[in-house]
Write an enzyme that holds these catalytic residues in place. Structure first.
Site, mmCIF file in Angstrom:
data_model
loop_
_atom_site.group_PDB
_atom_site.id
_atom_site.type_symbol
_atom_site.label_atom_id
_atom_site.label_comp_id
_atom_site.label_asym_id
_atom_site.label_seq_id
_atom_site.Cartn_x
_atom_site.Cartn_y
_atom_site.Cartn_z
ATOM 1 N N ASN A 1 -4.728 10.515 -1.137
ATOM 2 C CA ASN A 1 -5.935 9.990 -1.802
ATOM 3 C C ASN A 1 -6.990 9.407 -0.861
ATOM 4 O O ASN A 1 -8.180 9.522 -1.126
ATOM 5 C CB ASN A 1 -5.557 9.010 -2.912
ATOM 6 C CG ASN A 1 -4.715 7.866 -2.442
ATOM 7 O OD1 ASN A 1 -3.946 8.006 -1.493
ATOM 8 N ND2 ASN A 1 -4.849 6.728 -3.072
ATOM 9 N N GLY B 1 3.165 6.830 -0.660
ATOM 10 C CA GLY B 1 3.190 7.852 -1.716
ATOM 11 C C GLY B 1 3.762 7.292 -2.998
ATOM 12 O O GLY B 1 3.757 6.075 -3.225
ATOM 13 N N SER B 2 4.269 8.187 -3.816
ATOM 14 C CA SER B 2 4.748 7.782 -5.143
ATOM 15 C C SER B 2 6.118 7.093 -5.050
ATOM 16 O O SER B 2 6.863 7.295 -4.082
ATOM 17 C CB SER B 2 4.868 9.014 -6.027
ATOM 18 O OG SER B 2 5.788 9.919 -5.444
ATOM 19 N N GLU C 1 5.149 2.235 1.059
ATOM 20 C CA GLU C 1 3.895 1.814 0.415
ATOM 21 C C GLU C 1 3.720 2.701 -0.804
ATOM 22 O O GLU C 1 3.331 3.863 -0.681
ATOM 23 C CB GLU C 1 2.711 1.986 1.384
ATOM 24 C CG GLU C 1 2.798 1.145 2.647
ATOM 25 C CD GLU C 1 2.404 -0.306 2.422
ATOM 26 O OE1 GLU C 1 1.807 -0.631 1.380
ATOM 27 O OE2 GLU C 1 2.704 -1.137 3.302
ATOM 28 N N MET C 2 4.015 2.156 -1.988
ATOM 29 C CA MET C 2 4.035 3.010 -3.182
ATOM 30 C C MET C 2 3.003 2.535 -4.214
ATOM 31 O O MET C 2 2.116 1.763 -3.884
ATOM 32 C CB MET C 2 5.451 3.042 -3.736
ATOM 33 C CG MET C 2 6.427 3.595 -2.695
ATOM 34 S SD MET C 2 8.133 3.609 -3.182
ATOM 35 C CE MET C 2 8.552 1.891 -3.168
ATOM 36 N N CYS D 1 -4.686 3.641 -4.885
ATOM 37 C CA CYS D 1 -3.402 3.009 -5.249
ATOM 38 C C CYS D 1 -3.599 1.603 -5.801
ATOM 39 O O CYS D 1 -2.843 1.157 -6.652
ATOM 40 C CB CYS D 1 -2.469 2.988 -4.047
ATOM 41 S SG CYS D 1 -3.171 2.130 -2.632
ATOM 42 N N GLU E 1 1.470 5.363 -13.793
ATOM 43 C CA GLU E 1 0.276 4.993 -13.024
ATOM 44 C C GLU E 1 -0.812 6.024 -13.341
ATOM 45 O O GLU E 1 -0.572 7.233 -13.245
ATOM 46 C CB GLU E 1 0.642 5.050 -11.531
ATOM 47 C CG GLU E 1 -0.488 4.689 -10.608
ATOM 48 C CD GLU E 1 -0.098 4.900 -9.127
ATOM 49 O OE1 GLU E 1 1.018 5.366 -8.851
ATOM 50 O OE2 GLU E 1 -0.938 4.593 -8.276
HETATM 51 P P1 NAD Z 1 3.685 11.843 -3.162
HETATM 52 O O1 NAD Z 1 4.819 10.897 -3.225
HETATM 53 O O2 NAD Z 1 3.696 13.011 -4.075
HETATM 54 O O3 NAD Z 1 3.536 12.447 -1.678
HETATM 55 C C1 NAD Z 1 3.542 11.614 -0.533
HETATM 56 C C2 NAD Z 1 4.095 12.395 0.662
HETATM 57 O O4 NAD Z 1 5.439 12.770 0.407
HETATM 58 C C3 NAD Z 1 3.329 13.675 0.979
HETATM 59 O O5 NAD Z 1 3.159 13.742 2.376
HETATM 60 C C4 NAD Z 1 4.222 14.776 0.488
HETATM 61 O O6 NAD Z 1 4.141 15.945 1.258
HETATM 62 C C5 NAD Z 1 5.616 14.173 0.586
HETATM 63 N N1 NAD Z 1 6.519 14.642 -0.464
HETATM 64 C C6 NAD Z 1 6.218 14.974 -1.744
HETATM 65 N N2 NAD Z 1 7.304 15.327 -2.435
HETATM 66 C C7 NAD Z 1 8.347 15.218 -1.565
HETATM 67 C C8 NAD Z 1 9.748 15.463 -1.673
HETATM 68 N N3 NAD Z 1 10.299 15.879 -2.815
HETATM 69 N N4 NAD Z 1 10.521 15.250 -0.584
HETATM 70 C C9 NAD Z 1 9.981 14.837 0.581
HETATM 71 N N5 NAD Z 1 8.653 14.604 0.726
HETATM 72 C C10 NAD Z 1 7.845 14.794 -0.311
HETATM 73 O O7 NAD Z 1 2.384 10.947 -3.347
HETATM 74 P P2 NAD Z 1 0.871 11.398 -3.433
HETATM 75 O O8 NAD Z 1 0.653 12.172 -4.692
HETATM 76 O O9 NAD Z 1 0.448 12.016 -2.164
HETATM 77 O O10 NAD Z 1 0.123 9.995 -3.542
HETATM 78 C C11 NAD Z 1 -0.033 9.306 -4.737
HETATM 79 C C12 NAD Z 1 0.881 8.101 -4.812
HETATM 80 O O11 NAD Z 1 0.799 7.363 -3.618
HETATM 81 C C13 NAD Z 1 0.451 7.143 -5.914
HETATM 82 O O12 NAD Z 1 1.597 6.674 -6.564
HETATM 83 C C14 NAD Z 1 -0.247 6.013 -5.169
HETATM 84 O O13 NAD Z 1 -0.220 4.791 -5.843
HETATM 85 C C15 NAD Z 1 0.555 5.979 -3.916
HETATM 86 N N6 NAD Z 1 -0.226 5.390 -2.848
HETATM 87 C C16 NAD Z 1 0.155 4.163 -2.384
HETATM 88 C C17 NAD Z 1 -0.585 3.546 -1.399
HETATM 89 C C18 NAD Z 1 -0.200 2.216 -0.864
HETATM 90 O O14 NAD Z 1 -0.773 1.822 0.157
HETATM 91 N N7 NAD Z 1 0.711 1.489 -1.467
HETATM 92 C C19 NAD Z 1 -1.704 4.194 -0.881
HETATM 93 C C20 NAD Z 1 -2.061 5.447 -1.375
HETATM 94 C C21 NAD Z 1 -1.307 6.033 -2.357
#
Ligand code: NAD
Length: 452
Positions: A112, A185-186, A207-208, A241, A329
């Site tokens: 994002n 990520g998520s 960081e989720m 996020c 979310e």
């Molecule tokens: P995501 O969890 O889908 O992906 C994050 C990373 O994980 C990517 O690099 C992706 O390639 C990898 N990934 C995805 N699926 C995987 C799997 N099954 N196994 C291993 N790796 C995998 O998250 P997203 O859609 O990129 O981002 C959105 C989420 O991130 C939201 O929940 C948001 O709140 C969170 N987020 C948190 C922060 C923070 O600072 N806390 C900042 C930005 C986004």
């Protein structure tokens, strides 16, 4: 991957990164690289989801540069051995703490804010003396490509490299042993990362996300509350996020709030052409967001276009905690309103759910503000503002519970990528026989006194 990680370990073991001047040189090089390639970075992110140069520079590049500047200025101080008081039992001697880099680190990014989220942790890792394998999100393909291109052409891959890819590549990386894994990520993928890290007992920072409440508790400054809230919600089309996920408002204030919010949205003219709006990252996410809408509850917006991936700023009224929009979310431009008669009951409801990443409180009432700050656990937040706490590098940024483990930014990032080695150095001047044979009641009494 195995070979890459072996080489990084070899580089780390050469002790080059232990030298603070080496780290400063690399940070300066990184800063210049960002400066020289800003145009390229802007073009790539526009290509991915139409983010404007204005938003990219203010919300991403400048924030990474601020992290670099702070690290360059402070890394010597942060890396210093710190003398601490020595306890009476250990007298005479001295005690100190040595910060040391963890080693070979893996940083996994989300899509994002693809530059900031991938590169701000890199600054912390390099400042602390680690080597870095960065795996940015594959969804914004151009930004991932441009980061790989500029970084891999400038840095020795044994020190800092970008590996592009999606699930398969991340899984392959996660099967290897790292000394630190930093994931953004998520929560769902965070669990996968945590499990993979557990196999090697690798420390993690996760960081989720989560559902971030925004309380509007009075109407004393409603115009400014709404202005700040609407900006924070619709920046990056809600794909932030720490965006306010939903609004909690006393029943009697709702009408006034809705009127002011609609007026503010209209006034902001959110659009790609005005450089203050972006596309939703994928069609799949447009579909996901559309499923959260309930037609009869929409009081503003609600339209979207699958092809152009534009989702209009939307407000939903009469929402309850049981509605679909409250089950995940949102991560998009939908703002649900939940009205309440009792603050205690909504606090109870929030506490029964996953701990939010952020929480915002708009009020001039100090008691209510303190009540919420004291009673609800969340990552971080703001009073009478939203999002802006992230810009202060003197505060740790991170979640709690399901919204995160650990934190970063400024010195907190340096600490996240460091181990603090505690050393007690005993004087050779004399040796008391307190702890040695024979054990006497008098010695026991003395030792007990020293513990006090
Ligand atoms: P995501 O969890 O889908 O992906 C994050 C990373 O994980 C990517 O690099 C992706 O390639 C990898 N990934 C995805 N699926 C995987 C799997 N099954 N196994 C291993 N790796 C995998 O998250 P997203 O859609 O990129 O981002 C959105 C989420 O991130 C939201 O929940 C948001 O709140 C969170 N987020 C948190 C922060 C923070 O600072 N806390 C900042 C930005 C986004």
């Amino acid at each position: 991957m195995k070979e890459l990680i072996r080489k990084q370990r070899e580089f780390f073991d050469s002790n080059q990164t232990k030298d603070i001047d080496f780290r400063i040189v690399q940070l300066k090089k990184f800063k210049n690289l960002l400066k020289d390639t800003t145009k390229k970075l802007n073009t790539a992110i526009f290509d991915d989801f139409r983010k404007s140069a204005f938003d990219t520079i203010t919300c991403e590049i400048s924030m990474i540069q601020a992290e670099i500047d702070l690290a360059i200025k402070k890394v010597k101080t942060w890396s210093k051995r710190k003398r601490v008081k020595t306890d009476l039992l250990n007298f005479p001697g001295k005690s100190y703490i040595i910060p040391e880099p963890l080693g070979v680190s893996l940083i996994i990014g989300a899509w994002n804010y693809p530059y900031f989220i991938s590169l701000a942790p890199v600054v912390a890792a390099l400042a602390a003396g680690n080597t870095v394998v960065l795996k940015p999100s594959e969804l914004p393909a151009s930004t991932s490509r441009v980061m790989a291109e500029i970084i891999n052409n400038s840095f020795d891959p044994s020190y800092f490299t970008v590996v592009q890819g999606g699930i398969a590549e991340t899984e392959a990386l996660l099967s290897e042993r790292f000394d630190k894994i930093f994931f953004t990520g998520s929560t769902t993928v965070g669990r996968i990362v945590y499990q993979a890290a557990a196999k090697h007992l690798t420390p993690v920072t996760l960081e989720m996300g989560g559902k971030n409440p925004a309380f509007i508790l009075d109407s004393t400054s409603i115009k400014i509350y709404v202005k700040r809230l609407i900006w924070a919600k619709f920046l990056n089309a809600g794909q932030t996020c720490i965006a306010p996920d939903y609004v909690l408002i006393p029943r009697q204030l709702k009408k006034q709030f809705i009127e002011a919010a609609i007026k503010e949205i209209k006034c902001q003219h959110f659009s790609i052409e005005n450089h203050n709006y972006v596309q939703i990252i994928t069609e799949k996410h447009i579909e996901r967001l559309s499923r959260l809408l309930e037609k009869e509850k929409i009081v503003f917006g609600g339209s979207y276009n699958q092809q152009s991936r534009i989702f209009e700023p939307t407000i939903m009224d009469n929402v309850t905690f049981d509605d679909p929009v409250m089950q995940e979310e949102i991560f998009g431009p939908i703002l649900p309103l939940i009205t309440f008669d009792s603050l205690d009951s909504v606090i109870k409801e929030i506490k029964s759910r996953q701990k939010p990443l952020a929480c915002y409180i708009f009020t001039s009432n100090r008691e209510l503000k303190d009540k919420i700050l004291d009673e609800i656990s969340f990552g971080g937040g703001a009073v009478n503002d939203a999002l802006m706490h992230i810009a202060n590098l003197n505060m740790p940024f991170g979640g709690v519970g399901e919204s995160g483990i650990g934190s970063y930014h400024g010195e907190f990032g340096f600490k996240t990528f460091s181990h603090y080695k505690s050393i007690f150095e005993k004087s050779l001047l004399f040796e008391s026989d307190l702890k040695y044979y024979p054990r006497t009641d008098f010695k026991l009494k003395l030792i007990k006194m020293m513990f006090k």
